[in-house]
Every structure is written in C-alpha cells, then in structure tokens.
Design an enzyme around this catalytic site. Sequence first.
Site, short mmCIF file in Angstrom:
data_model
loop_
_atom_site.label_atom_id
_atom_site.label_comp_id
_atom_site.label_asym_id
_atom_site.label_seq_id
_atom_site.Cartn_x
_atom_site.Cartn_y
_atom_site.Cartn_z
N GLY A 88 0.78 -1.23 0.00
CA GLY A 88 0.00 0.00 0.00
C GLY A 88 0.82 1.29 0.00
N GLY A 141 2.70 2.25 -2.46
CA GLY A 141 2.81 2.76 -3.83
C GLY A 141 4.00 2.19 -4.60
N LYS A 142 4.37 0.97 -4.29
CA LYS A 142 5.48 0.33 -5.03
C LYS A 142 5.13 0.24 -6.51
CE LYS A 142 5.51 -3.55 -2.66
NZ LYS A 142 4.76 -3.23 -1.46
N THR A 143 3.91 -0.25 -6.78
CA THR A 143 3.50 -0.44 -8.17
C THR A 143 3.45 0.90 -8.89
OG1 THR A 143 2.26 -2.39 -7.57
CG2 THR A 143 1.69 -1.37 -9.65
N SER A 144 2.83 1.91 -8.25
CA SER A 144 2.75 3.23 -8.89
C SER A 144 4.13 3.78 -9.19
CB SER A 144 2.03 4.23 -7.97
OG SER A 144 0.79 3.72 -7.58
N ASP A 176 4.22 -10.04 -7.73
CA ASP A 176 3.25 -10.03 -6.64
C ASP A 176 2.11 -11.00 -6.96
OD1 ASP A 176 1.34 -9.46 -4.73
OD2 ASP A 176 1.68 -7.30 -4.81
N THR A 186 -7.18 0.69 -6.80
CA THR A 186 -6.42 -0.54 -6.60
C THR A 186 -6.87 -1.34 -5.38
OG1 THR A 186 -4.57 0.48 -7.71
CG2 THR A 186 -4.10 -1.48 -6.45
#
Lengths: 131, 580
Positions: free
Chosen positions: B22, B24-27, B49, B500
């Site tokens: 949560g 914001g790794k993906t962002s 993931d 998300t």
Amino acid sequence: MKGMQIYEPAMCCPTGLCGVSVDPELLRVSTVLDSLKKNGIEVQRFNLSSSPQEFVNNKSVNKFITEKGVDELPVTVLDDEIVITGRYPTNEEFAKLLNVPSSFLGEQPKTLKLKVKSKSGDCGCSGDNCC
Amino acid sequence: MNNFNPKKIALTKYLFYTGKGGVGKTSTACATAVTLADSGKKVLLISTDPASNLQDVFNADLNNKGVIINEVPNLTVVNLDPIQAAAEYRESVIAPYRGLLPEAALSNMEEQLSGSCTVEIAAFNEFSHFITDEKAQKEYDYILFDTAPTGHTLRMLQLPSAWSNFISENTHGASCLGQLSGLESKKGVYKRAVNTLADSKLTTLILVSRPEEAPLKEAERASKELADIGINNQTMVINGVLTSYDDSISESLYQKQQKALTEMPQGLKGITAYMIPLRAYNITGVDNVRALLAKDNCIVSDGKITARTILKLKDVIDDLYLSNKKVIFTMGKGGVGKTTIAAAIALGLSAKGKKVHLTTTDPAAHLKFVLAESSGISMSRIDEHAELEKYKEEVLSRARETLSAGDIAYVEEDLRSPCTQEIAVFRAFAEIVDKADEEVVVIDTAPTGHTLLLLDSTQSYNNEIKRSQGDIPESAKKLLPRLRNPDETEVIIVTLAEATPVYEAMRLEEDLQRASIAAKWWVINSSMYQTGTTNRLLSAKASNEVEWINKVDSHTNGKFAVIPWSPDEIKGDKLKKLII
C-alpha cells in the site's frame, strides 16, 4: 547382491518432514536406507511425483498401479518381483530380503544408550568429567 | 528532499522496488518505467506479486511472457502470477505421462504438486530466469521488478542463497526438493541471480515508503535484511508527501507526515531519499502514471454517494456479536489498516463481554503499539522465524527418542529445507484458530499475497492430512472445516476508497469464495470523504472516493462501513472512538 526398489506415492520429501506432521515410518525408512547406503547397499526409492518415468519403466509396478490405483503404494520390488505392498518393509524384512546383517541397518536406537547412561550416572561423579 | 526523477538519477540496469503493502510500489515502479520508456529507453517491467494489479494500472491483459503497452511502445510488462506459474510447471511434469500412467497416479501427482511449496518454487524459477536471462539483458536498458509485499519478497530473495546452500550442503541429495526434478541444474541460475542482486553496478534496491511511521519502520527492516543478504545499493522513495496546507485537515496531515520524516528510523538515515508529492488522482491508466512524477491535476469530480445510510464499524461489531462469530479475519491489501480494524473489533467484542484473542501473521505489525496489554484482550503474533525454530525442535526431540545421532543429522538436513517454514507457520496458524473453542479469535492477516498462499496451503495440507499416517495435530484437522463454516468464521474485507485496493479486495473475495470461506462485510478505511476538508488537493481526493464508495455499496448490497480519515495515530483511546 539383490536389487531392491521402493515405489512410493507422490510425496514432497522422503522423510515426510514436509507434510503436516512427521510420519515416523517414513523417518525410519529414510534412515535405514541411509545406513544401508553407507554400508554399500543401494536401495532405490522412486516417488510418483519426482520419478514418474520409473513407474512406466517397471512393467510389474505399472500393472500394479493400473489395477489397484495408488492407495496400495508403497510397493517393494526385489529383483523385478513385487514382494511387499501397502507398507514399507520392517527392519527384519530389510535384513532378510537383502541378506545383510542387521548392523547394516544403522546404529542401535539412542534410547538404549540413554538407559545405559542413566545407570552409569549412579556412580555419583559430577561435572564435565562424568562417566 | 528532491523530487524523484529517474531521468536525473544514475540508475543501474536492474531496479527492485520493495516496501510495505500500500505504499505505492507499483505506482512508483510504473511511473519510473513509463518515464524511462518515454525518454527512449527500452524498459521491461516485471511484477512478482501474487496479488499484482499491473493489469489495472495499464488497463491491459498481461501474461508471464511479456506484453507491449500500446501507449508506451518502449515498455514491455510481464506479470508473474505464481499460481499460474505453478500450474504450468505442474502440467509440464504431468503431461508426458498422460496415457502412460493410470488416472489415479496422475491425480496423485497433481495433488502433490499443488502445495504452496510448488507455487513458491515455480514463481522463483521464473523470477530468477528474468534476472539472469541474457536475451533480456541485451534487449532492455532497464529491467524493473515490482515485488510482492515485503514479507513475501524477503523470503523470495532469501531463497537463492538458502536454496543453493541447501543443494550444495545436502549430502543425501536434494531430498525435499525432489519434486522439482532437475533443480540441481538450476543451481547455476540461482547463483547468478544472487550475484546480480548483490552487484551494486547492476542492481539498485528502491525502498518505497509513505511518510508514516509504520511503513518507514518496515522499510528499515527490509533495508537491513536485504543488506544482510548482500544487496547494499539502496535508495529510498517517499511517496505521497503533502507539500503545503491551508485547512485543519491538511495541516494535521502535513504535520503528521513531517513528524514521521523527522523521526525517520536510524537505519534509513544514511540512504539517499527522494519524494513523490501526494496526488489527488488514483494511479490508473497511462495518463495518470505519466503524470505521477510530473504534475498534479486537482479535478473535483461531482459524483454523489448512492448509499442511503453509511454504516459505522460499530454496526459491523454489533453484527459479529449477535451472530456469535468465533473466528474473525481482517483481510485486504497491505496498508489499508487491517491491524487497526482487527484491534478495534477485538476491543468492541471485548467491551460486550466476549473473551477475545487478537493475533497477527503480519511480520510488520505491532499489535502492542496499537492496543495496550492491559486492555483485557490476549494477544499473540505468528513469528515465522520463531515458529520455524519451535517446529524444528519438536521434530528433533521426537527423532531423538528413537534415532541414532547419525540419523538425527540426516533429519536435521531435511529440516533446513525452505518448505519447513511453511509448515511451521501453518501449524501455528491452526493452533491459534483452535483457540476459538474457548474464545473469539480475531486474526489480522498478512498482506493479501501471503494470506492467499497460507489458505492455499491450508487446502493442500488438508488433502494431505486425509492420507498421512503421521501424528497430526487436532488443530490442523479442524482448521479448514472451521474456516468454511459461515456460522463460525467471518472475513472482514478492509479497503480504501481507491481503485487498486477495491479491485484487489474484489479479487480477494473471489479467492475466498473459491476456498468456500464466507466474507460478508467490507470496511472502507481512512476515508477523506467524511472529513469535510476544504484543501484543494484533499477535497479533490475526497471527491474521487465517491466512485469507489458507490462501487463497494452496490457490490456488497450496503453491507459496508466507512471509517473517516483521522489525523492521529489510531491507538489506545483513539481506538475506542471507532467502536462507539
């Protein structure tokens, strides 16, 4: 010397340590085979998930699982003949079938040694120098 | 702190993003990838993931081979779904034997190859393939890994060394890994993967965090653990920093963030940090991904809430109390506040006179930080390392009763296998759920990916239990039937009013349904919508929540509660406010 193979159901590991609990029977077989190996006697273990080809190659085993399914595994094969099904050989059977002295099956269980130790504890000595 | 701009920072070929769920790794990973690709570089972005949401971000169907993103032609995205990887691996093992072995034998193989061990190994195989693949290395200027939530990632990254040690030290053959025939031949690949990760000229670890206490602590832990396995080239990105304020809500958020940054854990102080400002929009769609590192657009949307009444957490607790639930889980994406809500539910039920036990499987959770020990609620944590040691000792002490020293050494070798930890955790989990005979058990689970693996192993172990001859704990036998009994067990799905977390919660719900585990209530945490903020950025953010609150409303048929964003850390007395 006679050739022995054990054909087992699909398992993660031969000691059963990967299962949800430890199966003492698997533990016994693993350690007996390990001891035999140290004495120069190789018993091959084939489990269905890691060595499926062996279940194809051995005609009698293949016929066996086709007829009886996998619930009757493990089977023990001695010189291409199925000798035990539905369970692992006992230590006595291992010795007899392979024609080896029982000392080849491993050291005596440690519990016996512990008993000896507790007796010697009676000598009354203490500390690191104890008998 | 400078803004994070990948074009101005010297970057290595391999970039690894890690951090608490949560944050914001993906962002951050996506924004880096798009920025670099837009500047003319060839970029490969890979997610490992199990609960990846890259498909939501890019609005594209992804696979484990690589898909080129239409709007960003220099960018290829790969989604490594461990479950799918395991299925492919399983099929590759079984397929050659169709027709050669009877159906019963094939299904026996299939069952054995469905455990969490296989899932993990298969996922790791694909992962190390991409780190060591020479073709990818030649073809791409940058290769980015958007990793799973921290706990899982660490395990995965530790595997290469753990495994290669295991394989080389194991004198009686890689017994536990026997199910992966030919693993020995992978040893070279694993070793190269570890070497690449540890080479500071090749790999940079990017620790992503929010400007908040818990994720920063988690970043410190990850930084240290990864340094321990040789990954020393580290940099930090603080995501979601509010840079100015003009009303009480924005001021308290600003102060809270600045305090967390000033009191940053000691272990992070030597690491260069960059920031990404807080944005009003959800990071989905290529336009928003592109904008993340460049600009904000505070567009207030004019959606209206459709729900007639919005329930509170108190209403959920009342329902749990009246329906007399014995096992209550809080589940959801990392960082949505599962621990806080689990603690509030425990407190609420305890206040109504129930005897309550609260536990967590999240390595990053600090229950005692949230709830005082004097609250009358018993608490525990499933610590993976401690459980592993406990299980090893239990096995060895039993083995010592009957086996000789040489044989015990043999057993010890097998206990070094990575599977052992899974079993140890599973057993601890079963023991805790078993407490529900006596009291209500509230379980704050680890982030989604890990939870899914845990439940999956529950299922496969349950199958194994049926045929194993071993001495199986009662708690393990009772586990799955209890989890599947809707009169006893309830899962509270926790989310935020953002794209998300909502999508991920929906996928989680589907997974639960597949496992026949009931989930009725949803809780939307930290909602800006009800705070009445007038700050331009925050009110735009609040207005963007409406769409997601409505979606949850229609999805759950009104069975949801909303908890407003709070400027304070929710602990102690603040927790009580949630239950009244």
